[in-house]
Design a protein around this motif. Sequence first.
Motif, mmCIF file in Angstrom:
data_model
loop_
_atom_site.group_PDB
_atom_site.id
_atom_site.type_symbol
_atom_site.label_atom_id
_atom_site.label_comp_id
_atom_site.label_asym_id
_atom_site.label_seq_id
_atom_site.Cartn_x
_atom_site.Cartn_y
_atom_site.Cartn_z
ATOM 1 N N ILE A 21 0.510 -1.442 -0.079
ATOM 2 C CA ILE A 21 0.310 -0.082 0.313
ATOM 3 C C ILE A 21 0.873 1.330 0.033
ATOM 4 C CG2 ILE A 21 -1.982 -1.050 1.259
ATOM 5 C CD1 ILE A 21 -1.602 0.311 4.138
ATOM 6 N N SER A 22 0.342 2.508 -0.754
ATOM 7 C CA SER A 22 1.144 3.503 -0.713
ATOM 8 C C SER A 22 0.426 4.079 -1.452
ATOM 9 C CB SER A 22 2.431 2.830 -1.867
ATOM 10 O OG SER A 22 2.242 2.457 -2.894
ATOM 11 N N HIS A 23 1.075 5.534 -1.804
ATOM 12 C CA HIS A 23 0.762 7.398 -2.290
ATOM 13 C C HIS A 23 1.602 6.056 -3.734
ATOM 14 C CE1 HIS A 23 -1.139 10.883 -2.329
ATOM 15 N NE2 HIS A 23 0.284 11.176 -2.708
ATOM 16 N N ALA A 80 14.290 1.185 -3.583
ATOM 17 C CA ALA A 80 13.846 0.045 -4.602
ATOM 18 C C ALA A 80 14.736 -0.157 -5.804
ATOM 19 C CB ALA A 80 12.171 -0.181 -4.397
ATOM 20 N N ILE A 81 14.433 0.688 -5.815
ATOM 21 C CA ILE A 81 15.332 1.015 -7.771
ATOM 22 C C ILE A 81 16.874 0.569 -7.471
ATOM 23 C CG2 ILE A 81 16.483 3.399 -7.482
ATOM 24 C CD1 ILE A 81 15.129 4.374 -9.825
ATOM 25 N N SER A 82 17.658 0.537 -6.559
ATOM 26 C CA SER A 82 18.321 -0.048 -6.493
ATOM 27 C C SER A 82 18.811 -2.137 -5.972
ATOM 28 C CB SER A 82 20.221 0.698 -6.025
ATOM 29 O OG SER A 82 19.366 2.152 -6.394
ATOM 30 N N GLY A 98 6.983 4.293 -5.130
ATOM 31 C CA GLY A 98 7.778 3.201 -5.769
ATOM 32 C C GLY A 98 7.098 1.491 -5.858
ATOM 33 N N LYS A 99 6.050 1.904 -5.891
ATOM 34 C CA LYS A 99 5.369 -0.076 -5.686
ATOM 35 C C LYS A 99 5.524 -0.764 -6.869
ATOM 36 C CE LYS A 99 0.918 0.491 -6.239
ATOM 37 N NZ LYS A 99 -0.476 -0.150 -6.094
ATOM 38 N N SER A 100 5.696 0.343 -7.655
ATOM 39 C CA SER A 100 5.703 -0.872 -9.263
ATOM 40 C C SER A 100 6.791 -0.718 -9.046
ATOM 41 C CB SER A 100 5.654 0.154 -10.770
ATOM 42 O OG SER A 100 4.364 0.883 -10.840
HETATM 43 P P1 G4P Z 1 4.348 3.882 -7.798
HETATM 44 O O1 G4P Z 1 3.803 2.368 -8.865
HETATM 45 O O2 G4P Z 1 4.406 3.801 -6.078
HETATM 46 O O3 G4P Z 1 3.045 5.075 -8.245
HETATM 47 O O4 G4P Z 1 5.772 4.436 -8.540
HETATM 48 P P2 G4P Z 1 7.181 3.990 -9.442
HETATM 49 O O5 G4P Z 1 7.533 2.312 -9.170
HETATM 50 O O6 G4P Z 1 6.639 3.873 -10.668
HETATM 51 O O7 G4P Z 1 8.093 4.774 -8.899
HETATM 52 C C1 G4P Z 1 7.778 6.407 -9.336
HETATM 53 C C2 G4P Z 1 9.254 7.148 -9.250
HETATM 54 O O8 G4P Z 1 10.257 6.941 -8.164
HETATM 55 C C3 G4P Z 1 10.061 6.568 -10.857
HETATM 56 O O9 G4P Z 1 11.093 7.273 -11.235
HETATM 57 C C4 G4P Z 1 10.754 5.959 -10.169
HETATM 58 O O10 G4P Z 1 11.812 5.169 -10.656
HETATM 59 C C5 G4P Z 1 11.142 6.035 -8.957
HETATM 60 N N1 G4P Z 1 11.722 5.217 -7.901
HETATM 61 C C6 G4P Z 1 11.241 4.622 -7.024
HETATM 62 N N2 G4P Z 1 12.080 3.257 -6.068
HETATM 63 C C7 G4P Z 1 13.473 4.553 -6.020
HETATM 64 C C8 G4P Z 1 14.292 4.354 -5.014
HETATM 65 O O11 G4P Z 1 14.618 3.737 -4.667
HETATM 66 N N3 G4P Z 1 15.113 5.575 -5.187
HETATM 67 C C9 G4P Z 1 14.533 6.122 -6.250
HETATM 68 N N4 G4P Z 1 16.038 7.283 -6.079
HETATM 69 N N5 G4P Z 1 13.460 6.875 -6.952
HETATM 70 C C10 G4P Z 1 12.733 5.440 -6.677
HETATM 71 P P3 G4P Z 1 9.948 8.351 -12.688
HETATM 72 O O12 G4P Z 1 11.277 8.724 -13.222
HETATM 73 O O13 G4P Z 1 8.639 8.601 -12.068
HETATM 74 O O14 G4P Z 1 9.593 6.468 -13.414
HETATM 75 P P4 G4P Z 1 11.335 6.250 -14.118
HETATM 76 O O15 G4P Z 1 11.016 7.207 -15.375
HETATM 77 O O16 G4P Z 1 11.607 5.643 -13.224
HETATM 78 O O17 G4P Z 1 10.459 4.953 -14.490
#
Ligand code: G4P
Length: 533
Positions: free
Chosen positions: A21-23, A259-261, A27-29
């Motif tokens: 659950i998140s806004h 999550a991204i890394s 970063g849910k996806s």
């Molecule tokens: P959501 O499903 O909750 O809406 O979020 P999503 O995973 O799409 O992530 C939203 C934005 O946050 C994405 O960037 C994603 O890359 C970034 N993000 C998620 N996790 C992390 C993290 O751990 N660190 C950082 N720095 N960023 C994170 P975006 O620019 O909107 O999309 P994209 O072009 O990267 O796909």
Amino acid sequence: MSSTSEWAASEAARRRTFAVISHPDAGKSTLTEALALHAHAITEAGAVHGKAGRRGVASDWMEMEKTRGISVTSAVLQFAHRGCVLNLLDTPGHADFSEDTYRVLAAVDCAVMLIDAAKGLEEQTRKLFDVCRHRGIPVITFVNKWDRPGREALELLDEIEREFRLKPTPVAWPVGDAGYLRGLIDVRRPGQMLRYARTPGGAREAIEEPVSADRAALEDGADWGKAVEELDLLQIDGAVHDQEAFLACRTTPVFFGAAISNIGVRLLLDAIVDLAPPPGPREVEGGGVRPVDAPFSGLVFKVQANMDPAHRDRIAFMRVCSGIFERGMTVTQAASGKPFATKYAHSVFGQDRSMVDIAYPGDVVGLVNATALRVGDTLYAGQSTVFPPMPTFAPEHFAVARPVDLSRSKQFRRGIAQLDEEGVVQVLVSDLRGDQAPVLAAVGPMQFDVVSARMAGEFSSPVKLETLPYRLARATDTAGAEALNRSRIVQGEALTRIRDKAQLALFPDGWQAGSFEREFPTARLDHLIAAHE
Ligand code: G4P
């Protein structure tokens, strides 16, 4: 105990069924992909989560989704980790709120609350957390994006404790402020730090290197010292994980990462296996529970039509609550008492499906073309059972629907009735308005967009929606409804909800509801379950 029930119990014990659950944008996806990457995906989802344009997006079952780049569907991702089977149910990821989100939470045993390190608690996190609390779902917290500047860790914990009355008990603690992450301390293994070598684009698992306390002190002196000090403080304050308190929703284990890394994701995944509860006995109507080793029973928590535009079909998502589900078995639909054949049972990932032959408590099965099934239905084998009805949440948005083309009023009525049965919106009627102008009631305005798109595309009866100025619904009775519709002072209107024949009193605001109460002190006016209190 029969061998089947032992089998069901042992499979249930290794299942963890949860939702994130998140806004939006927290970063849910990204986290979902990272979890699936760390775990071994049992069924290749290929492409379920994420946004339009991103690798792996396939849940574009509706034109609307494609144009808006949002996911309106809920998919189920199943993967294995350390001998457990994890079922991750996706909640819709758009900013607007719909009842679907709540229904998904009726089918999980635990939730991972994802927080953006820079933003802290946000509106949708709050709403979803309220539902978890209401349903008694334990919550694990993951503070995401620690690789970017953000807030102080202790400050975020304070916010959770203050706003949610939930004691945060850190399990993974960051060394280094947000944006300057040096590593994580696994609180259960003190005296070392986990350092991460990032993989480009997070495409592979992050490489974790345990670093001794001495080396961390030498190489990351100030940050290491601060982290250790903070953890000491937290320990003194009693912020220590206690499984019983967590399951009773009094505490939340907290993790930090990116999550991204893939940083911190393995620790979170381990926590889901170690801490999240397996499916347990489920309350049934009339008191008592159905244990997981009882004969098969399942709960339909979501019905979705038109997932595959080529087939125009309809899928009922059912969570197995007890026993073993085998495709082809004939079960009973509790609501009608009729037999129900389960020939077309699938696991569903976005648009991809594969036949499911067997499923255990906690698993989710998609029943294709199950036109008789409704949200909240119980299916069972053996001793009859009925699970309590799905809560219907208080609608906050109201609009009158009318057919654009009056010659298509038959299709209009059929379409509205179908969307009502599926639970896409709540449909309200009154003698005053007549059945050519039903009032649609929704928790989030997004539900109206789904109605418009489906009425035009699927039922060939485009609709005009006229927003009504109401924002508040209360339950009343016939006398209250009559009084409200007669009143010349109070701004409001009473209608009947088709789904359960409840009389709802609608008001623009609490002030008008109050003046109705003053004008008719004897009229019944009860609160409905608020989507967020
Ligand atoms: P959501 O499903 O909750 O809406 O979020 P999503 O995973 O799409 O992530 C939203 C934005 O946050 C994405 O960037 C994603 O890359 C970034 N993000 C998620 N996790 C992390 C993290 O751990 N660190 C950082 N720095 N960023 C994170 P975006 O620019 O909107 O999309 P994209 O072009 O990267 O796909």
